[in-house]
Design an enzyme around this catalytic site. Structure first.
Site, short mmCIF file in Angstrom:
data_model
loop_
_atom_site.label_atom_id
_atom_site.label_comp_id
_atom_site.label_asym_id
_atom_site.label_seq_id
_atom_site.Cartn_x
_atom_site.Cartn_y
_atom_site.Cartn_z
N ARG A 54 11.04 -41.78 19.72
CA ARG A 54 11.12 -43.06 19.18
C ARG A 54 11.30 -44.38 20.23
NH1 ARG A 54 13.15 -42.98 12.69
NH2 ARG A 54 11.79 -41.34 12.47
N ARG B 36 16.24 -41.65 -1.25
CA ARG B 36 16.94 -41.61 0.05
C ARG B 36 17.78 -43.04 0.25
NH1 ARG B 36 13.17 -40.17 4.84
NH2 ARG B 36 14.48 -41.85 5.79
N ARG C 165 14.67 -51.26 9.40
CA ARG C 165 13.90 -49.89 9.96
C ARG C 165 12.54 -50.31 10.66
NH1 ARG C 165 14.15 -45.77 5.23
NH2 ARG C 165 12.71 -44.54 6.86
N LYS D 114 3.92 -39.96 8.31
CA LYS D 114 3.92 -38.95 9.26
C LYS D 114 4.39 -37.51 8.62
CE LYS D 114 7.23 -41.35 11.41
NZ LYS D 114 7.13 -42.48 10.21
N ARG E 23 9.20 -43.87 -2.49
CA ARG E 23 9.25 -42.43 -2.29
C ARG E 23 10.33 -41.81 -2.98
NH1 ARG E 23 9.59 -40.95 4.06
NH2 ARG E 23 11.38 -42.33 4.18
P1 ADP Z 1 7.07 -41.24 6.86
O1 ADP Z 1 7.25 -39.83 6.96
O2 ADP Z 1 6.03 -41.88 7.78
O3 ADP Z 1 8.18 -42.16 6.64
P2 ADP Z 1 5.99 -40.29 4.37
O4 ADP Z 1 4.95 -39.28 4.86
O5 ADP Z 1 7.29 -39.73 3.82
O6 ADP Z 1 6.09 -41.06 5.45
O7 ADP Z 1 5.11 -41.01 3.32
C1 ADP Z 1 5.76 -42.28 2.77
C2 ADP Z 1 5.68 -42.42 1.12
O8 ADP Z 1 4.14 -42.88 1.06
C3 ADP Z 1 5.94 -41.20 0.38
O9 ADP Z 1 6.15 -41.38 -0.83
C4 ADP Z 1 4.33 -40.65 0.37
O10 ADP Z 1 4.17 -39.66 -0.87
C5 ADP Z 1 3.53 -41.62 0.28
N1 ADP Z 1 2.31 -41.42 0.97
C6 ADP Z 1 2.02 -40.96 2.23
N2 ADP Z 1 0.75 -40.98 2.88
C7 ADP Z 1 0.18 -41.61 1.95
C8 ADP Z 1 -1.07 -42.31 1.67
N3 ADP Z 1 -1.93 -42.03 2.61
N4 ADP Z 1 -1.52 -43.09 0.67
C9 ADP Z 1 -0.37 -43.40 -0.19
N5 ADP Z 1 0.75 -43.01 -0.07
C10 ADP Z 1 1.09 -41.85 0.92
P1 AMP Z 2 13.19 -40.68 9.22
O1 AMP Z 2 13.23 -39.50 8.38
O2 AMP Z 2 11.91 -40.61 10.43
O3 AMP Z 2 12.81 -42.00 8.56
O4 AMP Z 2 14.65 -41.07 10.05
C1 AMP Z 2 15.75 -41.21 9.23
C2 AMP Z 2 16.70 -41.99 10.26
O5 AMP Z 2 17.08 -40.91 11.16
C3 AMP Z 2 16.31 -43.21 11.24
O6 AMP Z 2 16.39 -44.23 10.60
C4 AMP Z 2 17.52 -42.64 12.29
O7 AMP Z 2 18.54 -43.25 11.98
C5 AMP Z 2 17.51 -41.22 12.49
N1 AMP Z 2 16.20 -40.73 13.35
C6 AMP Z 2 15.29 -40.04 13.16
N2 AMP Z 2 14.51 -39.59 14.39
C7 AMP Z 2 15.11 -40.53 15.49
C8 AMP Z 2 14.87 -40.52 16.68
N3 AMP Z 2 14.07 -39.64 17.65
N4 AMP Z 2 15.78 -41.43 17.48
C9 AMP Z 2 16.72 -41.96 16.88
N5 AMP Z 2 17.08 -41.97 15.59
C10 AMP Z 2 16.58 -41.07 14.64
#
Ligand code: ADP
Ligand code: AMP
Length: 213
Positions: A88, A160, A171, A13, A127
């Site tokens: 969410r 993280r 999660r 995302k 990541r």
């Molecule tokens: P989210 O925001 O949904 O948690 P991220 O965009 O942070 O996901 O992506 C999670 C991890 O996967 C990051 O380390 C990113 O570099 C990697 N990643 C994102 N999209 C892809 C993809 N299409 N293929 C492989 N790795 C990806």
């Molecule tokens: P993310 O960076 O999207 O993986 O979110 C990290 C953490 O932030 C989650 O595990 C939740 O603890 C909190 N969080 C982010 N967005 C939301 C949401 N829309 N509702 C509730 N908790 C959230």
């Protein structure tokens, strides 16, 4: 464009939100980043949500809705936004819908990025994020040019705390229980677009663009 991105942790995302925000010159609003910033700055809200983030639990709906209404009232959101990580829960989706009606804004689409659980775990555990500018990398799939250093601002990359495997598994369970019901919610409103997230980031981006016109 007024878009919501939904998907399990690791779906990509954030990666897609960044590309879409640049492409459409529209703000990207990432609730996770807003909460992490608040925790880092030790604001009252940061202190309130810290425990939820550490455990990989969801922050209560009233806190999330309060934060988002304030953020989305900003003048930069008048012509569009990309919501990354919100809503969410069905409660958040209903809160958002009520607020959008009141402000006479209409969503264009809700994009669900699908990836299987093991792929999500591989992505999240690999990541790494820049401690300064927040840019995201992956040890295997998107490595920085220099080990452990951000390409963009040369600061150190960190993992993280909630990206450790045990918390990631939790999660993913929270996603299945609390967030998946949003698929039906938005299907009923004819807004849902589903995208296969197991493709290269550029291909996922092209697919999203082709689904939203
Ligand atoms: P989210 O925001 O949904 O948690 P991220 O965009 O942070 O996901 O992506 C999670 C991890 O996967 C990051 O380390 C990113 O570099 C990697 N990643 C994102 N999209 C892809 C993809 N299409 N293929 C492989 N790795 C990806
Ligand atoms: P993310 O960076 O999207 O993986 O979110 C990290 C953490 O932030 C989650 O595990 C939740 O603890 C909190 N969080 C982010 N967005 C939301 C949401 N829309 N509702 C509730 N908790 C959230």
């Amino acid at each position: 464009m007024k878009i919501i991105l939904i998907g399990p942790p690791g779906a990509g995302k954030g990666t897609q939100a960044e590309k879409l925000a640049t492409h459409w010159k529209t703000p990207r609003i990432t609730t996770g980043d807003l909460f992490r910033q608040a925790v880092q700055n030790k604001t009252p809200m940061g202190l309130q949500v810290q425990g939820f983030l550490e455990k990989g639990a969801l922050v209560p709906d009233d806190v999330v809705l309060g934060l988002m209404q304030e953020r989305m009232s900003g003048p930069d959101c008048k012509s569009g936004f990309i919501l990354d990580g919100f809503p969410r829960t069905v409660g958040q989706a209903i809160g958002l819908e009520t607020w959008l009606k009141k402000t006479e804004m209409v969503l264009d689409a809700v994009v669900v990025i699908d990836v299987p659980e093991e792929e999500a775990v591989r992505r999240i555990t690999g990541r790494r994020q820049c401690g300064a500018c927040g840019s995201t990398y992956h040890l295997q799939f998107q490595p920085p040019r220099q080990d452990g250093i951000c390409d963009k601002c040369k600061s150190l990359l960190v993992q993280r705390k909630d990206d450790e495997e045990k918390t990631v598994r939790h999660r993913l369970k929270v996603y299945a229980g609390e967030t998946l019901p949003l698929i039906d919610f938005y299907k009923q409103r004819h807004l849902l677009r589903q995208v296969d997230g197991v493709q290269k980031p550029a291909e996922v981006f092209q697919t999203i663009c082709s689904l939203i016109k």
